[in-house]
Design a protein around this motif. Structure first.
Motif, PDB file in Angstrom:
ATOM      1  N   PRO A   1     -32.227  47.296 -37.714  1.00  0.00           N
ATOM      2  CA  PRO A   1     -31.160  46.466 -37.168  1.00  0.00           C
ATOM      3  C   PRO A   1     -31.557  45.626 -35.956  1.00  0.00           C
ATOM      4  O   PRO A   1     -32.523  45.902 -35.254  1.00  0.00           O
ATOM      5  CB  PRO A   1     -30.102  47.499 -36.754  1.00  0.00           C
ATOM      6  N   LYS A   2     -30.697  44.599 -35.775  1.00  0.00           N
ATOM      7  CA  LYS A   2     -30.780  43.751 -34.588  1.00  0.00           C
ATOM      8  C   LYS A   2     -29.392  43.804 -33.952  1.00  0.00           C
ATOM      9  O   LYS A   2     -28.382  43.891 -34.660  1.00  0.00           O
ATOM     10  CB  LYS A   2     -31.100  42.333 -35.046  1.00  0.00           C
ATOM     11  N   PHE A   3     -29.356  43.757 -32.641  1.00  0.00           N
ATOM     12  CA  PHE A   3     -28.062  43.828 -31.960  1.00  0.00           C
ATOM     13  C   PHE A   3     -28.031  42.778 -30.861  1.00  0.00           C
ATOM     14  O   PHE A   3     -28.976  42.652 -30.080  1.00  0.00           O
ATOM     15  CB  PHE A   3     -27.864  45.222 -31.342  1.00  0.00           C
ATOM     16  N   GLU A   4     -26.947  42.027 -30.828  1.00  0.00           N
ATOM     17  CA  GLU A   4     -26.821  40.967 -29.816  1.00  0.00           C
ATOM     18  C   GLU A   4     -25.597  41.186 -28.945  1.00  0.00           C
ATOM     19  O   GLU A   4     -24.497  41.447 -29.449  1.00  0.00           O
ATOM     20  CB  GLU A   4     -26.712  39.606 -30.497  1.00  0.00           C
ATOM     21  N   ASP A   5     -25.832  41.116 -27.646  1.00  0.00           N
ATOM     22  CA  ASP A   5     -24.745  41.159 -26.670  1.00  0.00           C
ATOM     23  C   ASP A   5     -24.960  39.958 -25.756  1.00  0.00           C
ATOM     24  O   ASP A   5     -25.718  40.024 -24.776  1.00  0.00           O
ATOM     25  CB  ASP A   5     -24.806  42.483 -25.884  1.00  0.00           C
ATOM     26  N   GLY A   6     -24.315  38.847 -26.117  1.00  0.00           N
ATOM     27  CA  GLY A   6     -24.521  37.614 -25.340  1.00  0.00           C
ATOM     28  C   GLY A   6     -25.977  37.205 -25.365  1.00  0.00           C
ATOM     29  O   GLY A   6     -26.564  37.057 -26.439  1.00  0.00           O
ATOM     30  N   ASP A   7     -26.592  37.100 -24.180  1.00  0.00           N
ATOM     31  CA  ASP A   7     -27.980  36.629 -24.140  1.00  0.00           C
ATOM     32  C   ASP A   7     -28.999  37.761 -24.316  1.00  0.00           C
ATOM     33  O   ASP A   7     -30.202  37.531 -24.244  1.00  0.00           O
ATOM     34  CB  ASP A   7     -28.249  35.855 -22.836  1.00  0.00           C
ATOM     35  N   LEU A   8     -28.511  38.976 -24.551  1.00  0.00           N
ATOM     36  CA  LEU A   8     -29.425  40.104 -24.796  1.00  0.00           C
ATOM     37  C   LEU A   8     -29.569  40.341 -26.295  1.00  0.00           C
ATOM     38  O   LEU A   8     -28.577  40.536 -26.996  1.00  0.00           O
ATOM     39  CB  LEU A   8     -28.876  41.380 -24.131  1.00  0.00           C
ATOM     40  N   THR A   9     -30.808  40.311 -26.773  1.00  0.00           N
ATOM     41  CA  THR A   9     -31.068  40.633 -28.187  1.00  0.00           C
ATOM     42  C   THR A   9     -31.949  41.871 -28.228  1.00  0.00           C
ATOM     43  O   THR A   9     -33.020  41.896 -27.618  1.00  0.00           O
ATOM     44  CB  THR A   9     -31.792  39.467 -28.892  1.00  0.00           C
ATOM     45  N   LEU A  10     -31.474  42.874 -28.949  1.00  0.00           N
ATOM     46  CA  LEU A  10     -32.216  44.129 -29.031  1.00  0.00           C
ATOM     47  C   LEU A  10     -32.610  44.453 -30.462  1.00  0.00           C
ATOM     48  O   LEU A  10     -31.835  44.197 -31.393  1.00  0.00           O
ATOM     49  CB  LEU A  10     -31.354  45.297 -28.512  1.00  0.00           C
ATOM     50  N   PHE A  11     -33.801  45.045 -30.611  1.00  0.00           N
ATOM     51  CA  PHE A  11     -34.226  45.664 -31.859  1.00  0.00           C
ATOM     52  C   PHE A  11     -34.520  47.123 -31.534  1.00  0.00           C
ATOM     53  O   PHE A  11     -34.548  47.505 -30.373  1.00  0.00           O
ATOM     54  CB  PHE A  11     -35.483  44.974 -32.402  1.00  0.00           C
TER      55      PHE A  11
END
Ligand code: GTS
Length: 207
Positions: A53-63
């Protein structure tokens, strides 16, 4: 800015993220990527490690699922009351990850050859968590409040009960824990939703 979870249209490893977001009533958007879309290659190329998965919270993108889970757990206040509880939660979580790794290996690589031996080993693993719950009168894995590790254990219990409907028969604490987690209003509503019911547990149809 809405939170966005990008993953395949299955429960898979993203389900522990979903359970936490649902239980904590945190709104987010699903961005399902079909296998066909994934095979085309553009989405994979856009992922830092080539995986979801990929997760986005505004300007934060996490894998990385566990980085996403820990980020959310801190945000949502389900990471223990202090550093010591957080360390114990990490310890539980790593052990639950071991269960999941074995489960994933079984489902994707050894289902037809190793299911029987896997189920033979399973009670000794579950017995450890039965004991952990028996030793903590808070009703959760660590302390008195739900934590990210609880969502993860709950998910493994659900998956293993599908794998073997009798898996929890000898474990009253795990059964009560499963029932308590299932009865949490937001989890109950989520598990009754079409979104949950229609998502296969795994990507290869095995369960
Ligand atoms: N350690 C990573 C995590 O936890 O996020 C592993 C991610 C991973 O293996 N993702 C798989 C993937 O993207 C999907 S699944 O294992 O979660 O079902 N596979 C596609 C590919 O091309 O590697």
């Amino acid at each position: 800015m809405p939170l966005v979870l990008t993953y395949f249209p299955v429960r898979g490893r993203a389900e522990a993220i979903r359970l936490m977001l649902q239980d904590q009533k945190k709104e987010y958007k699903e961005n399902p990527i079909s296998l066909e879309a994934w095979m085309e290659g553009t989405v994979k190329k856009s992922c830092l490690f080539g995986q979801l998965p990929k997760f986005e919270d505004g300007d934060l993108t996490l894998f990385q699922t566990n980085a996403i889970r820990r980020y959310l757990a801190r945000q949502l206040g389900v990471y223990g009351k202090d550093d010591k509880e957080a360390a114990l939660i990490d310890m539980m979580d790593e052990s639950i990850q071991d269960i999941m790794n074995n489960y994933v290996r079984l489902i994707y690589m050894e289902y037809d050859t190793k299911k029987e031996s896997y189920l033979k080993e399973l009670p000794s693993t579950l017995a450890r968590f039965e004991k952990i719950l028996a030793c903590n009168d808070g009703g959760f894995l660590v302390g008195k409040q739900i934590s990210l590790a609880d969502y993860f254990l709950f998910l493994q219990l659900l998956n293993h009960q599908v794998l073997s409907p009798t898996a929890l028969d000898d474990f009253p604490k795990l059964q009560a824990y499963r029932d308590k987690m299932s009865a949490r209003p937001n989890i109950k509503a989520y598990m009754n939703s079409d979104a949950f019911k229609n998502r296969p547990i795994n990507g290869n149809g095995k369960q």
